[in-house]
Scaffold this active site. Structure first.
Site, PDB file in Angstrom:
ATOM      1  N   GLY A  18       9.235   7.982 -28.711  1.00 33.45           N
ATOM      2  CA  GLY A  18       7.863   7.995 -28.217  1.00 33.45           C
ATOM      3  C   GLY A  18       7.059   9.212 -28.599  1.00 33.45           C
ATOM      4  O   GLY A  18       6.069   9.118 -29.309  1.00 33.45           O
ATOM      5  N   ASP A  19       7.477  10.387 -28.139  1.00 36.93           N
ATOM      6  CA  ASP A  19       6.704  11.597 -28.437  1.00 36.93           C
ATOM      7  C   ASP A  19       7.541  12.620 -29.188  1.00 36.93           C
ATOM      8  O   ASP A  19       7.256  13.802 -29.171  1.00 36.93           O
ATOM      9  CB  ASP A  19       6.144  12.203 -27.143  1.00 36.93           C
ATOM     10  CG  ASP A  19       7.228  12.666 -26.182  1.00 36.93           C
ATOM     11  OD1 ASP A  19       8.412  12.339 -26.416  1.00 36.93           O
ATOM     12  OD2 ASP A  19       6.900  13.355 -25.205  1.00 36.93           O
ATOM     13  N   GLU A  20       8.587  12.150 -29.851  1.00 40.22           N
ATOM     14  CA  GLU A  20       9.452  13.041 -30.622  1.00 40.22           C
ATOM     15  C   GLU A  20       9.287  12.764 -32.109  1.00 40.22           C
ATOM     16  O   GLU A  20       9.048  11.644 -32.529  1.00 40.22           O
ATOM     17  CB  GLU A  20      10.918  12.856 -30.221  1.00 40.22           C
ATOM     18  CG  GLU A  20      11.193  13.271 -28.796  1.00 40.22           C
ATOM     19  CD  GLU A  20      12.652  13.100 -28.399  1.00 40.22           C
ATOM     20  OE1 GLU A  20      13.475  12.646 -29.235  1.00 40.22           O
ATOM     21  OE2 GLU A  20      12.977  13.425 -27.256  1.00 40.22           O
TER      22      GLU A  20
END
Length: 100
Positions: A18-20
């Site tokens: 997701g946010d990596e």
């Protein structure tokens, strides 16, 4: 954009979850990766991003692991970098940690 500006043509950068994000810095040891990661972290911290018409500031927690220093398989290298990143998130945030 910041990630792309800080890696070479021989390197790889892509979203990993997701946010990596995951960067593969070919032929780079952990000390050299630390220099790149710290430059990216600082540029993100100094930037303002537009999200849904609003200006926001963000920070990064970055984990580093290197082949063969920390692991010898891609799965283990990713796992070690992930652990280092979470160590940074849990201790202080907006930091670069090298696997140990």
């Amino acid at each position: 954009k910041i990630l792309r500006q800080n890696i070479r043509l021989a390197d790889y950068g892509f979203r990993y979850g997701g946010d990596e994000f995951l960067l593969v810095l070919v032929g780079t040891n952990s000390d050299e990766a630390l220099t790149v990661a710290e430059r990216i972290r600082q540029q993100v911290e100094d930037s303002t991003f537009q999200v849904d018409g609003s200006d926001i500031k963000v920070t990064l927690s970055i984990g580093i692991s290197a082949f063969p220093e920390h692991a010898k398989t891609r799965e283990k290298i990713i796992e070690m970098a992930d652990r280092a990143m979470y160590c940074g998130k849990n201790k202080s945030r907006n930091v670069v940690y090298i696997a140990s």
